[in-house]
Every structure is written in structure tokens, then in C-alpha cells.
Write a protein that holds these residues in place. Structure first.
Motif, short mmCIF file in Angstrom:
data_model
loop_
_atom_site.label_atom_id
_atom_site.label_comp_id
_atom_site.label_asym_id
_atom_site.label_seq_id
_atom_site.Cartn_x
_atom_site.Cartn_y
_atom_site.Cartn_z
N ALA A 89 0.49 -5.94 -9.96
CA ALA A 89 0.44 -5.64 -8.44
C ALA A 89 -0.10 -6.96 -8.02
CB ALA A 89 -0.31 -4.36 -8.20
N GLU A 90 -1.30 -7.49 -8.41
CA GLU A 90 -2.09 -8.66 -8.04
C GLU A 90 -0.97 -9.97 -8.14
OE1 GLU A 90 -5.27 -8.37 -7.21
OE2 GLU A 90 -5.21 -10.42 -6.47
N ARG A 91 -0.31 -9.95 -9.07
CA ARG A 91 0.38 -11.15 -9.43
C ARG A 91 1.63 -10.98 -8.57
NH1 ARG A 91 2.37 -11.51 -15.35
NH2 ARG A 91 0.72 -9.84 -15.52
N SER A 92 2.17 -10.02 -7.79
CA SER A 92 3.25 -9.72 -7.07
C SER A 92 2.95 -9.74 -5.68
CB SER A 92 3.97 -8.16 -7.22
OG SER A 92 3.99 -8.11 -8.58
N GLY A 93 1.38 -10.18 -5.36
CA GLY A 93 1.13 -10.31 -3.96
C GLY A 93 0.59 -9.22 -3.46
N LEU A 94 0.22 -7.99 -4.07
CA LEU A 94 -0.42 -6.94 -3.60
C LEU A 94 -1.78 -7.14 -4.11
CD1 LEU A 94 0.88 -4.39 -2.11
CD2 LEU A 94 0.24 -3.08 -4.05
N THR A 95 -2.53 -7.83 -3.35
CA THR A 95 -3.84 -8.71 -3.76
C THR A 95 -4.79 -7.42 -3.51
OG1 THR A 95 -4.29 -8.84 -1.45
CG2 THR A 95 -3.15 -10.58 -2.77
N LEU A 96 -6.00 -7.58 -4.44
CA LEU A 96 -6.98 -6.77 -4.23
C LEU A 96 -7.40 -6.45 -2.94
CD1 LEU A 96 -9.45 -4.83 -5.50
CD2 LEU A 96 -10.81 -7.16 -5.68
N GLU A 97 -7.29 -7.36 -1.95
CA GLU A 97 -7.89 -7.06 -0.41
C GLU A 97 -6.94 -6.22 0.04
OE1 GLU A 97 -7.64 -10.81 1.69
OE2 GLU A 97 -8.79 -9.98 3.28
N ARG A 98 -5.48 -6.33 -0.09
CA ARG A 98 -4.57 -5.02 0.27
C ARG A 98 -5.07 -3.97 -0.22
NH1 ARG A 98 0.35 -6.86 2.35
NH2 ARG A 98 0.73 -9.08 2.71
N ARG A 99 -5.11 -3.79 -1.29
CA ARG A 99 -5.44 -2.56 -2.15
C ARG A 99 -6.67 -2.01 -1.43
NH1 ARG A 99 -4.32 -5.79 -6.80
NH2 ARG A 99 -6.15 -4.72 -7.70
N LEU A 100 -7.85 -2.71 -1.28
CA LEU A 100 -9.06 -2.16 -0.85
C LEU A 100 -8.51 -1.59 0.44
CD1 LEU A 100 -11.57 -5.05 -2.01
CD2 LEU A 100 -11.54 -2.59 -2.78
N GLU A 101 -7.95 -2.21 1.61
CA GLU A 101 -7.63 -1.76 2.60
C GLU A 101 -6.92 -0.54 2.61
OE1 GLU A 101 -9.07 -3.23 5.08
OE2 GLU A 101 -8.56 -1.79 6.83
N MET A 102 -5.99 -0.37 1.69
CA MET A 102 -5.18 0.82 1.67
C MET A 102 -5.84 1.98 0.64
SD MET A 102 -1.19 1.54 0.43
CE MET A 102 -0.80 3.22 0.52
N THR A 103 -6.66 1.95 -0.14
CA THR A 103 -7.39 2.62 -0.60
C THR A 103 -8.39 3.43 0.22
OG1 THR A 103 -7.04 1.52 -2.91
CG2 THR A 103 -9.02 3.23 -2.63
N GLY A 104 -9.01 2.49 1.12
CA GLY A 104 -9.92 2.89 2.19
C GLY A 104 -9.70 3.86 3.12
N VAL A 105 -8.39 3.24 3.48
CA VAL A 105 -7.58 4.25 4.48
C VAL A 105 -7.19 5.55 4.02
CG1 VAL A 105 -5.55 4.58 5.89
CG2 VAL A 105 -6.58 2.39 5.82
N CYS A 106 -6.69 5.75 2.62
CA CYS A 106 -6.05 6.99 2.14
C CYS A 106 -7.18 7.79 1.59
CB CYS A 106 -5.16 6.72 1.03
SG CYS A 106 -3.72 5.93 1.90
#
Lengths: 261, 261
Positions: free
Chosen positions: A47-64
Motif C-alpha cells: 500500500a505504501e509503495r502504491s502511494g497509500l501512505t502511512l499519513e493517509r492510512r492514519l487519517e482514514m483509520t482515525g476517522v473510521c
């Protein structure tokens, strides 16, 4: 259209090359196999390599995760303008790792929704960047940050969110701050939500009522409580690239309960 | 506790230094003033400076907008394993700007939830980075990308998502791709959801049934349809830093309807 409707429903839409030992199913009967920690890690690095960065995942995980927590706190019945003087209190226990950063992101979204959030994070001279970024944002909410267990409330809170554990450093558990935080959680009578807890095999220092897994579930210990799965935004092809054949089990939801089958 | 319950409810919890002209209210009666585009822009640049980067906001906007779209598509009734052969179709019309990037993020999350997404984005030699990053991720879903209106479906889709407009370049509307996409949307009989549409004053090229504003509403044109507000994760202090006194109107939700008061 009628012919199509007659087609049998396929319940096994996810198959994994390294099954994690348990199989779960969704409310509608879809099978969701658990994965090994190793495969889960490869999924996230893809995911990280595809551009779904930790920053993005942190935001989405936080929301959900915060959406799940808001429901556990009573949802629309609890959070109305008429209840503004009785805001729910959440104690958020975070370690100095990505799991902790996920917790801080969740805490920010909860505080944004007028939940009283008290974040415990032990004092370290140097923190990973993911944590410091989340902290900067958290500290712009009305939430409170403490580094000593003494500053956590003595009376029961409405919900404890446990992000003390990470997947790789089990030795963290021997550190005084970890033990103190785990003891505090076990003494407070509040129900516990664990976000992204590690695989079974290790004892749960804090027994959870609910555990939220990210993307695909690991095989969790008994003390993990009821298992929920959180969508973290991974497109199908990222699953394929690590050998997982995948169709979303989420329907229109972003957090779903899983049942042992 | 009883004494506290007796306190009067304060319905005006948000005050802004530059009112946008209209006032909205939530289902529970909280007043949400509109803001000028200038103030909205300053709010977002303050967010950026505080570390709530465009990348994060794109992720959160994508998640919340897709949650709204999934509800509009029929929610749990439409997206069940038994309906897998009748997946809803969404046509997503995007321009080459941040609003377009928000649309692509929303499209990825919809495609992740097994919605049939057809993304229209005109061909440009050079795109802004926000768009190319979102496209890389979108193209890992089962969604389809087209650059010609001819490749959009002729029959009505279930929902059109309009992200053709940006706030500053009204002249985009004179370009052939824009006119062709707007004409297609007006001819297709599907209801339209606009994400982050510009302030009133300009004619709406595509009439919307619903419009989703981000953070705080702008004053929208009549053709914007029913107005919804999306939480984009801004902590209270970021509002304060641009002179807005703010308490969340969202309750436990992340997308709420607004009514003209």
C-alpha cells in the motif's frame, strides 16, 4: 434481470496464500479469512509503495475508528446539543509506535466531535515522526495530553481505547509506563476498545470488549473480545499484488463486525 | 446532574468574522453560518500549515463523500452480497484541479465498495500532483477511467458526481471538455451530487440534487440543491486561528444535512 437474480451467492470471495488460522464471517455470511502478521505487513508495505501512505492510512483509520467509538459511546442519543454538559469521556492509551499514532488520530477525530479525550502517551526524548505529526494536530483540539498515569481520571470513564501494543516489540510490555497504563485500564471499570491489536500467542495485558482490525483480520487472542474490521482504503489490486484474491466484505459500511465461523 | 440538564441549549455555537451571506441550521437546530470563499481558503491554508495536509484532507473527504454517496445509492439495501450482479453505477466527472482530486479519492472509495465507477477526466499533458497521486490509486481499483465523453454510458447511471468546477478558474467552463461533460450530465437522467461546488454568483452548469460543502458551507446557488456539510477533520484551534469561534455541529456524524434558516 430475473435470470441474474437467480445466480447463487458466492460467500467465499477472499482467499489468502497464508491463512492466519481462523476464519471469520460477516453479518451477511461472507467469509473473511484471517492472515498472518507477515502477510499483513506485506500488504501494508505494498500500500505504501502504491502511494497509500502511512499519513493517509492514519487519517482514514482515525476517522473510521472514531466512527466506531462514537457508536459505542451511544451515537446520536449521547451526542446531541442538549447533552453538551454531559460529554462522554474517553481515555486513550498510546505507545510510541504506529499503533499509538493511529490512536492519536482517532483521538483527534473524537475530540473534534466534542468528546472529552484524555490521551496518555509516555514521555520519550525522541518520537517517530508519525506520532509527532499526529500530536501536533491533536494538541489543536480541546483534548488533553498526559504522560503520567497519575493524571488519568480515577473514576470510570465511558470508554478506554487501547493502543499500547505494537506488533513487533513485545518487550515494550516490560516497561514501567506500559505496566502502569495496563494496570490503570484494568482497574478502571470502563469497557475497552483495542485498535489494531497484535496476533494471539501473547497474553493480552488489557482485556478488550471490542477489537478493531485493519484491512484484513489477524488471528486474535480470546481476550480481544468482539472482532471488528475497518476499511483502510486499499484498492483490490494491492491485495492481488501480495497474492490475496479479494472482494470487499464491507458493503456500504467502513467498519463491520466479524464472527468466528 | 439535574441542575446541569436544566441549562439552556445554545444554538449559535459558530460565529465567523466574514459571514458568507446565508445561515444554515442542522437537524437539531444548531446555526451554521456560511463563510466567504476568501475565509474558507484561509481556513484550509491554516490547516495545511498545521500539518493537516492536502493528502490527508483528500483521504478524509474521499471517505466521507463516498459514505454519503453510498447512502444515496441505497445503502445496505442495495449493496448486499445478493445484489452483486446489479452493482450501482456512478459516473464521476472531474476537472484538473483539487476539486477533481477530491472526486477521484471519492471514486476510489466507491470502487473499493464494489460500486461500478466510471471516471471522466479530460486529457492534459501535465496534471497537478494531487490528481496524479489519486489517479495512481484509483487505477488500482476495478474502476474505469475515460477521457472522452463518448466513453460515458448512454443510459442513465445511478448517480452522477460532479467535480468539474473549481473555485477560482471560472473560465474552465468555456473549454470544450467542460461543456461536453456538463451537457452529458444534464442529458443523463441521473441525480447529481456536487462535491465542494463554488459560491453562488456563477450559473450552475450542472444542476445538482445535493451539494456537499467541506468544513464550513459557502453560500451556494439555488441550483446546488440540498446542502450537506462534510467534516474534514479540522481541530477547533485551526478555526480559531482564522477568527472563527467554533463548536462542532456534527454530533456523532461526519456528513450532516443543512437547512436554510
Amino acid at each position: 434481470e430475473n435470470i441474474l437474480e437467480g445466480k447463487p451467492v458466492i460467500y467465499r470471495q477472499i482467499t489468502v496464500p497464508q491463512p492466519g488460522g481462523v476464519e471469520y464471517c460477516t453479518d451477511s455470511g461472507l467469509v473473511v479469512p484471517s492472515v498472518t502478521y507477515d502477510l499483513h505487513k506485506r500488504l501494508l508495505s505494498m500500500a505504501e509503495r502504491s502511494g497509500l501512505t502511512l499519513e493517509r492510512r492514519l487519517e482514514m483509520t482515525g476517522v473510521c475508528a472514531s466512527q466506531m467509538a462514537l457508536t459505542l459511546l451511544g451515537g446520536p442519543n449521547r451526542l446531541t446539543p442538549k447533552n453538551v454538559h454531559q460529554r462522554p469521556t474517553v481515555a486513550l492509551l498510546c505507545g510510541p509506535h504506529v499503533q499509538g499514532a493511529q490512536g492519536v488520530s482517532c483521538g483527534r477525530h473524537l475530540a473534534n466531535h466534542e468528546v472529552e479525550v484524555i490521551l496518555f502517551l509516555p514521555n520519550f526524548v525522541k518520537m517517530i515522526e508519525a506520532i509527532t505529526n499526529e500530536l501536533t494536530l491533536f494538541n489543536k483540539t480541546g483534548g488533553k495530553q498526559v504522560s503520567s498515569i497519575k493524571d488519568l481520571p480515577e473514576s470510570p470513564v465511558d470508554l478506554v481505547i487501547n493502543c499500547l501494543d505494537c506488533h513487533e516489540n513485545a518487550f515494550l510490555r516490560d516497561q514501567p509506563w506500559y505496566r502502569a497504563a495496563a494496570d490503570w485500564a484494568n482497574q478502571n471499570r470502563a469497557p475497552v476498545l483495542s485498535i489494531d491489536p497484535p496476533v494471539s500467542g501473547q497474553d493480552q495485558a488489557v482485556e478488550a470488549k471490542w477489537s478493531l482490525c485493519l484491512g484484513l483480520p489477524l488471528s486474535l487472542a480470546e481476550g480481544a473480545g468482539r472482532v471488528y474490521l475497518c476499511d483502510i482504503g486499499l484498492p483490490q489490486q494491492i491485495f492481488q499484488e501480495v497474492g490475496i484474491s479479494y472482494h470487499s466484505p464491507f458493503g456500504c459500511k467502513f467498519v463491520i463486525p466479524l464472527h468466528s465461523s
